[in-house]
Design a protein around this motif. Structure first.
Motif, PDB file in Angstrom:
ATOM      1  N   ARG A 110     -13.063  -2.422  30.223  1.00  0.00           N
ATOM      2  CA  ARG A 110     -13.277  -1.565  29.051  1.00  0.00           C
ATOM      3  C   ARG A 110     -14.696  -1.712  28.514  1.00  0.00           C
ATOM      4  O   ARG A 110     -15.374  -0.712  28.220  1.00  0.00           O
ATOM      5  CB  ARG A 110     -12.276  -1.926  27.950  1.00  0.00           C
ATOM      6  N   VAL A 111     -15.162  -2.948  28.419  1.00  0.00           N
ATOM      7  CA  VAL A 111     -16.526  -3.172  27.943  1.00  0.00           C
ATOM      8  C   VAL A 111     -17.530  -2.604  28.936  1.00  0.00           C
ATOM      9  O   VAL A 111     -18.552  -2.007  28.539  1.00  0.00           O
ATOM     10  CB  VAL A 111     -16.759  -4.682  27.717  1.00  0.00           C
ATOM     11  N   HIS A 163     -21.055   3.881  29.582  1.00  0.00           N
ATOM     12  CA  HIS A 163     -21.099   5.107  28.778  1.00  0.00           C
ATOM     13  C   HIS A 163     -22.342   5.144  27.911  1.00  0.00           C
ATOM     14  O   HIS A 163     -23.029   6.185  27.816  1.00  0.00           O
ATOM     15  CB  HIS A 163     -19.838   5.193  27.912  1.00  0.00           C
ATOM     16  N   LEU A 164     -22.627   4.005  27.283  1.00  0.00           N
ATOM     17  CA  LEU A 164     -23.824   3.953  26.434  1.00  0.00           C
ATOM     18  C   LEU A 164     -25.085   4.084  27.268  1.00  0.00           C
ATOM     19  O   LEU A 164     -26.092   4.634  26.801  1.00  0.00           O
ATOM     20  CB  LEU A 164     -23.849   2.644  25.652  1.00  0.00           C
ATOM     21  N   ALA A 165     -25.050   3.555  28.486  1.00  0.00           N
ATOM     22  CA  ALA A 165     -26.245   3.625  29.326  1.00  0.00           C
ATOM     23  C   ALA A 165     -26.444   5.006  29.922  1.00  0.00           C
ATOM     24  O   ALA A 165     -27.578   5.402  30.220  1.00  0.00           O
ATOM     25  CB  ALA A 165     -26.148   2.589  30.438  1.00  0.00           C
ATOM     26  N   ASN A 181     -22.752  13.107  23.497  1.00  0.00           N
ATOM     27  CA  ASN A 181     -21.870  12.562  24.535  1.00  0.00           C
ATOM     28  C   ASN A 181     -22.121  13.210  25.900  1.00  0.00           C
ATOM     29  O   ASN A 181     -21.285  13.134  26.795  1.00  0.00           O
ATOM     30  CB  ASN A 181     -20.398  12.715  24.152  1.00  0.00           C
ATOM     31  N   LEU A 182     -23.267  13.851  26.071  1.00  0.00           N
ATOM     32  CA  LEU A 182     -23.655  14.371  27.374  1.00  0.00           C
ATOM     33  C   LEU A 182     -24.337  13.274  28.175  1.00  0.00           C
ATOM     34  O   LEU A 182     -24.833  12.279  27.624  1.00  0.00           O
ATOM     35  CB  LEU A 182     -24.596  15.570  27.199  1.00  0.00           C
ATOM     36  N   PHE A 183     -24.389  13.446  29.497  1.00  0.00           N
ATOM     37  CA  PHE A 183     -25.153  12.518  30.311  1.00  0.00           C
ATOM     38  C   PHE A 183     -26.611  12.561  29.890  1.00  0.00           C
ATOM     39  O   PHE A 183     -27.159  13.630  29.580  1.00  0.00           O
ATOM     40  CB  PHE A 183     -25.026  12.873  31.791  1.00  0.00           C
TER      41      PHE A 183
END
Length: 541
Positions: free
Chosen positions: A362-363, A369-371, A378-380
């Motif tokens: 999960r982390v 996701h953050l990277a 929330n787009l790439f």
């Protein structure tokens, strides 16, 4: 002398005369007539009477002498001559000495002064010294081992004072310094009236027995040392096992040891927690198949897990990390390897290590996701854009397929951001990302590359398809309306299109061509799209 004898003879004759006469009559009758005269008869009778009387007297005399000897026996012994006594004593002493000399042990006599008075020839065998040398000197100084002298003298003094027998062990030493263990018996010698005359010393060789005792003591001592060492190692082993068990229970990795028969030898607390089994469950001695049946009820894909276990057990090589998905959504990884024996040849079992990586996954997904994602829309992001561009170009070169790129820049965004604030600008970007994301197909990837700049990557693209996609995006963005503080606001988009087969199969070349086309569309007033120009193709209207 004669008178005492007449009376018994006459008495005896009165008894036997008739018998003689009667007994002689037949005999006389058988004699020749020349001898059958009264004189001959009387002479024979007298001779017979005298013979019988003499025999009876001898019997009586012998009987009386025996009675007198019995009465006077003690007195006769007491009157024996001193010479006879000396001869008799000398004989006994000679026999005693011969018997003592013939014995294998050491025999001796210690007088009341504590000096060795007599000793047999065995002293030479044990000490190497002659009888004369030992008798002439100090017996203890010459023959007894130095450490035993004081003890032996004390026992000798005590035996002479008390007259009590003593038994003990001492060591004799010979001229070469060799030591011989002896069992010593000191027996008091007393006269007939009980007077102590000295001590009889008897010594027997116990060297073999003492050596056996010493060896036995050494063996016992060695066994005790081995036992103490074994107990020490056992205690240390138990302590190490307790520490290891505490350590293994403290870590969050589930650890399972299986022996060569695939039976559970050890498992820690974390294993029970990972597999959802109560702490009271006893695993030790359980076969692996029984444990697997309990695990299959929790695993999402039992068939895949069974295949994994079978593959691991077929080899002695360490296994690869395998992910197990549980029905409750958890993810657990396992790793296994063979445990070699002390000799490094025959394995003694196998170890399995399980780790619950649900939180880690999960982390990791969150970090990924953050990277890879823009936190606002929330787009790439740009990083993921470059990674996907290189991947698609590589696939395109390998499959001989074209990759399309749409570079998008917003028109009218700066007035909204400057006039209504950054919050209004963020709202425009978020709504635009949602709307355009609905227009983009599943195989197409939508990116925010920075500020008010966006991009779309299309694998397996062609010019007409890219043109159609650009038209839908322009129409979608221009159709969005916003209101900030009661005032309406709109934005539009300028889009540049590039195709890898026409504008370059290198990422930077493709990006440069799309950017130039985008600025060309913006220079024409925006809210439109433009193909990148090249020497072989004309722009598509």
């Amino acid at each position: 002398m004669i008178l005492p004898l007449v009376r018994p003879i006459s008495w005896l004759w009165g008894l036997i005369a008739p018998a003689v006469v009667l007994g002689a009559s037949p005999a006389l009758a058988a004699l020749p007539e020349s001898l059958a005269s009264p004189v001959v008869t009387a002479t024979a009778g007298v001779a017979t009477m005298l013979g019988l009387a003499g025999g009876g007297y001898l019997l009586l005399l012998r009987k009386r002498l025996s009675r007198l000897q019995m009465q006077l026996g003690v007195e006769s012994d007491s009157r024996r001559q001193p010479a006879e006594e000396m001869s008799f004593s000398a004989g006994r002493d000679r026999y005693f000495r011969l018997a003592a000399e013939a014995g294998y042990g050491l025999e001796g006599w210690i007088d009341l002064t504590g000096r060795l008075y007599w000793v047999n020839q065995a002293i030479e065998r044990y000490t190497g010294r002659s009888v004369e040398e030992v008798l002439a000197g100090d017996f203890f100084e010459l023959t007894v081992y130095e450490r035993d002298r004081s003890y032996s003298r004390d026992l000798l003094r005590q035996a002479l004072e008390t007259g009590v027998a003593a038994e003990f062990e001492l060591r004799l030493v010979n001229e070469r310094g060799n030591v011989q263990w002896m069992a010593s018996h000191w027996q008091p010698i007393r006269s007939d009236d009980g007077t102590l005359l000295g001590l009889r010393v008897t010594m027997t060789d116990i060297q073999a027995r003492k050596e056996a005792e010493f060896k036995l003591l050494e063996s016992v001592a060695a066994l005790r040392r081995a036992q103490a060492l074994s107990e020490h190692y056992l205690r240390r082993s138990n302590e190490e096992r307790s520490r290891l068990s505490a350590l293994l229970d403290a870590i969050r990795l589930g650890i399972l040891f299986m022996d060569s028969d695939r039976r559970v030898v050890y498992c820690n607390r974390a294993l029970s927690e990972i597999w959802g089994l109560p702490d009271s469950e006893r695993f030790v001695g359980m076969r692996d198949v029984v444990l697997q049946k309990q695990a299959f009820g929790m695993v999402l894909d039992c068939a895949a897990y069974q295949r994994h276990i079978a593959e691991v057990l077929m080899t002695r090589d360490p296994s690869d990390t395998f992910e197990i998905e549980f029905k409750d959504g958890r993810v657990v990884t396992d790793f296994s390897r063979v445990v070699p024996g002390p000799d490094g040849a025959r394995p003694i079992g196998r170890i399995w290590i399980f780790e619950d990586v649900t939180e880690q996954r999960r982390v990791a997904r969150q970090l990924l996701h953050l990277a890879e994602r823009d936190p606002l829309t929330n787009l790439f992001n740009r990083r993921r854009f470059h990674e996907e561009l290189e991947r698609m170009l590589a696939d395109g070169r390998r499959n001989r397929e074209a990759v399309g790129l749409l570079a998008i820049d917003l028109d009218g965004f700066k007035p909204v951001n400057d006039g209504f604030g950054h919050q209004a600008g963020d709202e425009v970007l978020v709504e635009l990302a949602r709307a355009v994301g609905a227009v983009v197909r599943r195989n197409e990837m939508f990116f925010r590359t920075g500020g008010d700049e966006f991009a779309i990557l299309v694998p397996v693209a062609d010019a007409p398809g890219l043109a159609e996609l650009a038209r839908r995006v322009c129409a979608c963005i221009s159709g969005l309306t916003f209101s900030f503080g009661g005032e309406p606001a709109t934005v539009a988009a300028s889009i540049g299109i590039a195709l890898s087969t026409r504008h370059g199969e290198v990422g930077e070349s493709l990006i440069g061509a799309a950017d130039r086309a985008m600025y060309c569309a913006k220079s024409r007033g925006g809210n439109g799209w433009e193909f990148a120009q090249d020497a072989t193709a004309a722009p598509v209207d």
